[in-house]
Design a protein around this motif. Structure first.
Motif, PDB file in Angstrom:
ATOM      1  N   UNK A 181       5.792  30.541  -1.314  1.00 24.21           N
ATOM      2  CA  UNK A 181       6.327  32.027  -1.298  1.00 24.21           C
ATOM      3  C   UNK A 181       7.653  31.763  -1.710  1.00 24.21           C
ATOM      4  N   UNK A 182       8.250  33.033  -2.117  1.00 29.53           N
ATOM      5  CA  UNK A 182       9.516  33.137  -2.704  1.00 29.53           C
ATOM      6  C   UNK A 182      10.756  33.307  -1.938  1.00 29.53           C
ATOM      7  N   UNK A 183      10.607  33.348  -0.537  1.00 27.04           N
ATOM      8  CA  UNK A 183      11.864  33.410   0.173  1.00 27.04           C
ATOM      9  C   UNK A 183      12.932  32.445  -0.056  1.00 27.04           C
ATOM     10  N   UNK A 184      12.588  31.312   0.167  1.00 27.45           N
ATOM     11  CA  UNK A 184      13.513  29.985  -0.066  1.00 27.45           C
ATOM     12  C   UNK A 184      14.232  29.998  -1.440  1.00 27.45           C
ATOM     13  N   UNK A 241       9.590  37.542  -8.519  1.00 31.53           N
ATOM     14  CA  UNK A 241       8.930  38.382  -7.756  1.00 31.53           C
ATOM     15  C   UNK A 241       7.488  37.646  -7.035  1.00 31.53           C
ATOM     16  N   UNK A 242       7.327  36.551  -7.845  1.00 32.31           N
ATOM     17  CA  UNK A 242       5.993  35.739  -7.463  1.00 32.31           C
ATOM     18  C   UNK A 242       6.210  34.682  -7.531  1.00 32.31           C
ATOM     19  N   UNK A 243       5.527  33.588  -6.634  1.00 33.19           N
ATOM     20  CA  UNK A 243       5.814  32.208  -6.535  1.00 33.19           C
ATOM     21  C   UNK A 243       4.855  31.673  -7.846  1.00 33.19           C
ATOM     22  N   UNK A 244       5.416  30.750  -8.565  1.00 29.91           N
ATOM     23  CA  UNK A 244       4.615  29.784  -9.304  1.00 29.91           C
ATOM     24  C   UNK A 244       5.479  28.337  -9.190  1.00 29.91           C
ATOM     25  N   UNK A 245       4.542  27.519  -9.469  1.00 31.87           N
ATOM     26  CA  UNK A 245       5.001  26.278  -9.478  1.00 31.87           C
ATOM     27  C   UNK A 245       6.067  25.755 -10.540  1.00 31.87           C
ATOM     28  N   UNK A 246       5.876  26.451 -11.531  1.00 30.57           N
ATOM     29  CA  UNK A 246       7.065  26.364 -12.628  1.00 30.57           C
ATOM     30  C   UNK A 246       8.348  26.732 -12.287  1.00 30.57           C
TER      31      UNK A 246
END
Length: 563
Positions: A447-450, A464-469
């Motif tokens: 998730x992107x919150x942190x 806007x969206x989580x990615x591992x990068x």
């Protein structure tokens, strides 16, 4: 900061670590007459903590130092003869007992922790349940921390759970990780979250559990971490859901938060430096107890001297990682003098600018000497592997007092510290901070919150969206030079590729521009041979009479003889 040392080494309480795994105790106190009171129990705990900073006495042979210089973000540096610094960078050996003091120091801490747990019955009735849980919980946390560092350094180590003198073989890594999980879960279950300067809390244990879980599951390709029973056997697992729940407890209930301005985490914003350093003018250092982001740290004081047992009272990492020779004086204010370890890779500087051109953390974390330090001199005192970039987080910082006198160290006017670059560095070494907790939570939950809380503090737009990068970049930039990059690139499986990217890039050796070349077959070859684990001190193998076996990749081919 600190005018007195919070944790005084209990030299009269515990044995030294001269013998294999510190099993011999030559002191007058014994378990028949000590510990029996609350003050004894506190003294015992202080002795366990003391080993945390004692390793700093020989900082150049510690895990934190290794993790910084071995990572892709820094070179070894130092002078022509500083082969130890350069050896870490190249994953090569410079002496048979290179990591001996670290090995001894961490096992000394484990021995003392074991002693504390074994003697609990002597003093438990003399304290309240709350005090008992705090002391025992901190002991479990510290033992887990010591084993965690040993595992990331060597992997193949003895699992010692008793003070009985034994010649113990190396344990299966899963058993050691199970023990670490047991200690941390125990600590989380019995410790309170009440803050205490210099004391670990359950929030620290939750954060360390997540750190260990991420390394174990990533490096070994597992979906959960083993859980031991405290007796050298595994009886269960620690799941990702449990780790996330602990992190959420820490995030929601610990009271820890991000310092509003990232720069105020670092000592160049102290009141004896910031007014005279244009970049930091108007900033206010969030030191020690006033820093809600600082969770677990090694504490330093003004009490250091060149006595072997007391050098570690000062931040020796700052000494090693400061500017070399005549650099570090008035002409390069506020960055102070030291031994020139760890020049920052130009790749990090350039890739950071390309990925996040508006990220204030880049200049907050790295000094570009050509842009900031007009009097900087290249090649001072045969400086090697120089790049023109140095980190700002862990470095000797100069100060100016009310009369306008410049001091080599800001701690001199601020705390009365010695004006000695080797003894007067008093800034804490932050080992866990709240930003890391937020980023670990984002990684585990995808998730992107942190991530976005950390980015907002840096003045950056949310993603806007989580990615591992995106997660990898955020950890790289937020936690640069804080001892975590080496573990991160190893657990992500990126180490070989990232280390090899430095081949052919330019460094400056003794004033001469030189392309980085392959040593020992090259970075990726050395990493493949060792998997990133380092040489066990030869003297420990000898003392074990062959019970211990050397790690792979550390034969004659691993010897580093310099440029």
């Amino acid at each position: 900061m600190k005018k007195i040392l919070y944790l005084v080494t209990c030299l009269l309480v515990f044995a030294s670590c001269e013998d294999f795994l510190d099993t011999d105790n030559y002191v007058k106190k014994n378990t028949g007459n000590w510990p029996i009171s609350e003050s004894d129990a506190e003294e015992l705990l202080t002795g366990v903590y003391a080993t945390l900073a004692d390793v700093t006495t020989n900082a150049a042979d510690s895990y934190f130092y290794l993790a910084e210089l071995a990572s892709d973000e820094r070179f070894g540096g130092g002078g022509e003869n500083d082969k130890d610094m350069q050896g870490f960078d190249k994953l090569m050996n410079t002496k048979n007992d290179r990591m001996l003091t670290f090995w001894q120091g961490r096992y000394q801490g484990i021995y003392r922790a074991n002693m504390g747990l074994e003697t609990e019955g002597n003093w438990a009735d003399a304290v309240t349940t709350e005090v008992r849980n705090r002391i025992i919980g901190e002991i479990h946390f510290l033992r887990a921390f010591f084993y965690h560092e040993l595992m990331e350094t060597f992997e193949n180590i003895p699992l010692v759970l008793s003070t009985e003198p034994e010649n113990i073989p190396q344990a299966d890594p899963d058993l050691v990780y199970g023990q670490i999980a047991y200690d941390l879960k125990t600590a989380i279950g019995i410790m309170s979250g009440k803050p205490g300067v210099g004391h670990a809390t359950k929030w620290d244990a939750q954060a360390l559990m997540a750190r260990v879980y991420l390394f174990y599951t990533g490096f070994y390709g597992k979906s959960s971490m083993p859980l031991g029973n405290g007796e050298g056997e595994n009886v269960g697992t620690v799941t990702q859901q449990e780790v996330v729940a602990w992190l959420e407890d820490c995030i929601n209930n610990s009271g820890h938060s991000l310092v509003p301005d990232f720069r105020e985490l670092w000592s160049y914003t102290n009141p004896y430096t910031a007014p005279y350093y244009p970049y930091a003018n108007g900033l206010d250092w969030a030191e020690d107890g006033d820093n809600p982001e600082q969770m677990f740290s090694i504490k330093y004081s003004i009490m250091a001297d060149w006595n072997t047992s007391q050098t570690g009272y000062s931040n020796q990492y700052a000494l090693h990682m400061s500017l070399r020779s005549t650099n570090g004086g008035e002409g390069t204010f506020p960055f102070g003098r030291g031994w020139g370890a760890g020049p920052v890779s130009t790749t990090l500087w350039n890739e950071w600018a390309a990925a996040e051109p508006n990220d204030m953390r880049r200049v907050a974390s790295i000094v570009d000497v050509d842009a900031e330090l007009a009097d900087y001199k290249y090649g001072e005192d045969t400086q090697m592997e120089e790049t023109g970039y140095w980190q700002k987080k862990i470095i000797n910082i100069q100060g100016i007092d009310e009369e306008g006198t410049r001091w080599d160290l800001f701690g001199t006017p601020m705390y009365g510290a010695q004006n000695d670059i080797g003894l007067g560095s008093v800034a804490d070494l932050i080992l866990i901070r709240f930003a890391d907790v937020l980023l670990m939570h984002s990684e585990l939950t995808e998730t992107v919150t942190g991530i976005n809380r950390v980015r907002a503090r840096a003045g950056l737009n949310p993603i806007s969206a989580y990615t591992i990068g995106a997660l990898k970049n955020e950890r790289r930039f937020e936690l640069a030079f804080e001892g975590r990059r080496w573990a991160d690139i190893r657990r992500w499986g990126d180490a070989e590729t990232l280390l090899d990217k430095r081949l052919g890039t330019n460094v400056i050796n003794n004033g001469v521009t030189t392309p980085v070349k392959a040593f020992g077959g090259g970075y990726s070859a050395r990493y493949k041979a060792t998997r990133g684990f380092f040489k066990i001190p030869e003297s420990q193998i000898t003392l074990s009479e062959g019970v211990l076996v050397q790690n792979p990749g550390w034969g004659s081919e691993a010897e580093y003889n310099g440029w």
